[in-house]
Scaffold this active site. Structure first.
Site, mmCIF file in Angstrom:
data_model
loop_
_atom_site.group_PDB
_atom_site.id
_atom_site.type_symbol
_atom_site.label_atom_id
_atom_site.label_comp_id
_atom_site.label_asym_id
_atom_site.label_seq_id
_atom_site.Cartn_x
_atom_site.Cartn_y
_atom_site.Cartn_z
ATOM 1 N N GLY A 10 32.129 69.941 50.872
ATOM 2 C CA GLY A 10 32.098 70.231 52.306
ATOM 3 C C GLY A 10 33.038 71.383 52.604
ATOM 4 O O GLY A 10 33.813 71.825 51.738
ATOM 5 N N LEU A 11 33.006 71.870 53.817
ATOM 6 C CA LEU A 11 33.795 73.034 54.197
ATOM 7 C C LEU A 11 35.284 72.724 54.215
ATOM 8 O O LEU A 11 35.702 71.557 54.284
ATOM 9 C CB LEU A 11 33.350 73.539 55.565
ATOM 10 C CG LEU A 11 31.933 74.141 55.625
ATOM 11 C CD1 LEU A 11 31.548 74.444 57.061
ATOM 12 C CD2 LEU A 11 31.848 75.407 54.767
ATOM 13 N N ALA A 14 37.198 69.808 56.303
ATOM 14 C CA ALA A 14 36.259 68.740 56.672
ATOM 15 C C ALA A 14 36.834 67.352 56.432
ATOM 16 O O ALA A 14 36.342 66.364 56.992
ATOM 17 C CB ALA A 14 34.952 68.901 55.913
ATOM 18 N N THR A 359 42.996 29.141 32.969
ATOM 19 C CA THR A 359 43.405 27.893 32.339
ATOM 20 C C THR A 359 43.064 26.720 33.241
ATOM 21 O O THR A 359 43.090 26.843 34.458
ATOM 22 C CB THR A 359 44.920 27.876 32.028
ATOM 23 O OG1 THR A 359 45.279 26.604 31.496
ATOM 24 C CG2 THR A 359 45.739 28.130 33.276
ATOM 25 N N ARG A 360 42.709 25.612 32.613
ATOM 26 C CA ARG A 360 42.547 24.359 33.345
ATOM 27 C C ARG A 360 43.582 23.349 32.853
ATOM 28 O O ARG A 360 43.564 22.196 33.249
ATOM 29 C CB ARG A 360 41.137 23.790 33.136
ATOM 30 C CG ARG A 360 40.863 23.266 31.734
ATOM 31 C CD ARG A 360 39.498 22.637 31.632
ATOM 32 N NE ARG A 360 39.313 21.876 30.412
ATOM 33 C CZ ARG A 360 38.836 22.365 29.276
ATOM 34 N NH1 ARG A 360 38.516 23.639 29.211
ATOM 35 N NH2 ARG A 360 38.684 21.590 28.221
ATOM 36 N N HIS A 364 51.106 26.188 27.936
ATOM 37 C CA HIS A 364 51.991 25.857 26.827
ATOM 38 C C HIS A 364 52.390 27.131 26.093
ATOM 39 O O HIS A 364 52.065 28.234 26.523
ATOM 40 C CB HIS A 364 51.354 24.826 25.895
ATOM 41 C CG HIS A 364 49.963 25.157 25.454
ATOM 42 N ND1 HIS A 364 49.666 26.227 24.650
ATOM 43 C CD2 HIS A 364 48.768 24.552 25.729
ATOM 44 C CE1 HIS A 364 48.381 26.276 24.415
ATOM 45 N NE2 HIS A 364 47.799 25.278 25.063
ATOM 46 N N HIS A 367 49.707 29.753 25.273
ATOM 47 C CA HIS A 367 49.296 30.502 26.465
ATOM 48 C C HIS A 367 50.356 31.558 26.819
ATOM 49 O O HIS A 367 50.028 32.713 27.107
ATOM 50 C CB HIS A 367 49.138 29.563 27.659
ATOM 51 C CG HIS A 367 48.015 28.596 27.531
ATOM 52 N ND1 HIS A 367 47.996 27.390 28.202
ATOM 53 C CD2 HIS A 367 46.859 28.628 26.830
ATOM 54 C CE1 HIS A 367 46.890 26.737 27.924
ATOM 55 N NE2 HIS A 367 46.182 27.472 27.086
ATOM 56 N N ARG A 453 40.673 31.452 21.967
ATOM 57 C CA ARG A 453 39.877 30.535 21.165
ATOM 58 C C ARG A 453 39.209 29.496 22.059
ATOM 59 O O ARG A 453 39.818 28.947 22.965
ATOM 60 C CB ARG A 453 40.783 29.843 20.148
ATOM 61 C CG ARG A 453 40.046 28.915 19.208
ATOM 62 C CD ARG A 453 41.024 28.144 18.351
ATOM 63 N NE ARG A 453 41.767 27.161 19.129
ATOM 64 C CZ ARG A 453 42.313 26.063 18.601
ATOM 65 N NH1 ARG A 453 42.211 25.831 17.317
ATOM 66 N NH2 ARG A 453 42.979 25.228 19.365
#
Length: 552
Positions: A10-11, A14, A359-360, A364, A367, A453
């Protein structure tokens, strides 16, 4: 990630540079960092010595296009802000560049003159400046731009929204965020109208799905799936337009509810006697549970918890848009964060990259090891535990949450970690759910996602690394998030540290690995968990929880 080029043309005056800066912030909230190639900066650093003849202008634009193309080929997002006055050269670059999005920034000459604090337009109109584009040199407007914005009529926000919508339509980013979660007066009005609608009683899983759809957590899916979407996902693991999606998101109902939907345009979903969502009824159809079981879970064995839940649900599916009347309350203020809120916090913290961790279970040592290795590579960690419905023998959500909070308080840098609840419910679908989890984290603003895993596995239904191999099916950048694949981590008694099979030379007899079953046995007996398995603070929370009487 998918590379792309947003070409702002564009110019002068602008608003290209302003749009580029705002787009950079908006894309950052989607987990996409970008490079801006500004025309003035490129002339200074890459095109010094070039004049303003047509040949020199074309050379300058080709140089910008070349750099942008190289970056896009390597997965980067690029925004160019240059006048680029000649159509032929723009079209040439577009033909050579993947995911090229031409944006024409239109503005009237009268408005450009008003904005011009340096008076350049007035001088050019008076003949005092030669080769000034739009006055004494031509500007060839795009004939068919992907997006046309009118900066003299639109706000910057409106123009950015149009460009983002085009990126979503092309699948370059997740579809533009939705927010169909009603609040305040709008919610009060919807609650009153819900009482007049046909009623469908649902469970916590439907509350999770309704909220995730309404908040944008499942983009590009924004409604309970229709027949075509459901069939495409079950048969191909993709939506009808080809976008990856591996889990059907459907509202299953019993025969009586299906009959009540005939002729209805809307229905209210009720949980425990209160309305939690309103559905626009677009279709009602039967869905094949057997085919869905084999596709999603890889088995039709009723002992699989996902198959169990599917078999208990209705045989009919109600398709349609959904408006949520409440969010699942799982973690409390500051933790129950919507996708938009997580992206905003990431932007405020200045994280260009953010890795998500699913994680559910309580976090530990293994993790923690994976998360901290990832934090060496990215700016921030979204610890995003799944807080929706899980198996009865999984650790309760409130207990897990206390474990996360205790661990983060003592062992993680506070400015590099965000804890937020994930309202989804657990399907235990292994590989298919790993992809689903990655898509969800992308929508929450993650640029990376950890897959270790047996991700989302249960029992012996999936082999150890099937959830990693499934990502080989997708082209680079197709999912919009980078997958970090980690080997099994453990404590090595000889290394005296956390390690994985990639870094530890010792045998399995030196590796301390506790199964979930073994952990539950120790907790049930009131016995301590080894320090090498989890932090002492986490172990104490778990012991207290297992000693306390459980509600019946």
């Amino acid at each position: 990630m998918t590379g792309f080029v947003i070409w702002l043309t564009g110019l002068s005056g602008a608003g290209k540079s302003t749009l580029a800066g705002r787009l950079e912030k908006e894309l950052g909230a989607y987990g996409r960092s970008v490079e801006i190639l500004d025309g003035d900066e490129v002339r200074t650093n890459l095109s010094a010595g070039l004049g303003f003849s047509k040949a020199d202008r074309d050379t300058n634009i080709r140089r910008i296009g070349y750099v942008a193309r190289l970056l896009a080929r390597n997965g980067a997002g690029v925004i160019t802000a240059a006048i680029s006055p000649y159509r032929e050269v723009r079209d040439e670059i577009a033909a050579q560049t993947p995911n090229f999005v031409e944006v024409f920034v239109s503005c009237s000459l009268d408005e450009l003159v008003k904005r011009d604090v340096k008076g350049l337009y007035k001088k050019a109109l008076a003949g005092e400046i030669e080769h000034f584009t739009g006055v004494s040199d031509p500007y060839e407007e795009p004939l068919h731009p992907a997006v046309r914005v009118e900066s003299d009529r639109e706000s910057v926000e409106e123009s950015v929204a149009k460009i983002m919508a085009e990126l979503g339509r092309r699948g370059i980013i997740a579809s533009a965020p939705v927010d169909h979660v009603l609040r305040d007066a709008a919610r009060d009005q919807a609650l009153a109208s819900a009482a007049k609608l046909p009623r469908i009683d649902v469970d916590e899983r439907v509350l999770s799905d309704a909220y995730m759809l309404a908040s944008g957590g499942l983009a590009p899916v924004q409604r309970f799936m229709n027949r075509d979407q459901y069939t495409a996902v079950v048969e191909h693991g993709r939506l009808p337009d080809g976008q990856p999606f591996t889990i059907p998101i459907v509202l299953r109902v019993k025969d009586a509810d299906a009959r009540a939907m005939v002729g209805a345009s809307r229905a209210a979903l009720y949980l425990d006697g209160r309305p939690i969502a309103i559905v626009e009824v677009e279709d009602v159809f039967q869905a094949d549970k057997h085919a869905e079981s084999l596709s999603v879970y890889g088995t039709d064995d009723p002992s699989h918890p996902g198959v169990t839940a599917l078999l208990a649900a209705g045989d009919w599916v109600v398709a349609g848009g959904v408006t949520a009347l409440e969010a699942p309350l799982q973690g409390g203020p500051g933790i129950d964060l919507s996708p938009t809120e997580v992206r905003r916090i990431r932007q405020e913290r200045g994280w260009k990259t953010m890795v998500g961790f699913q994680t559910r279970n309580p976090v530990h040592r293994a993790h923690e090891y994976l998360q901290k290795v990832a934090l060496e590579m990215v700016d921030g960690l979204l610890l995003h535990p799944l807080m929706g419905k899980t198996k009865e023998d999984d650790t309760p959500a409130d207990v897990r949450l206390r474990c996360y909070q205790e661990l983060l308080a003592g062992y993680y840098p506070a400015d590099r970690v965000l804890l937020a609840s994930n309202p989804s419910w657990m399907r235990y679908a292994g590989p298919k759910e790993a992809v689903f989890h990655a898509i969800v984290r992308r929508n929450y603003g993650c640029t990376h996602f950890i897959v270790g895993r047996d991700h989302a596995g249960v029992g012996n239904f999936y082999d150890t690394y099937a959830a990693q191999r499934i990502f080989d099916q997708y082209a680079p950048g197709e999912l919009g998030i980078e997958i970090l694949r980690f080997e099994h981590a453990f404590y090595c008694t000889k290394c005296r540290s956390m390690a994985s099979t990639r870094t530890c030379p010792h045998g399995a007899e030196d590796h301390l690995v506790l199964s979930g079953t073994k952990v539950r046995e120790l907790l049930a007996k009131g016995e301590p968990l080894p320090d090498e398995f989890t932090r002492a603070e986490v172990a104490e929370i778990l012991r207290e929880a297992y000693r306390a009487p459980r509600p019946t």
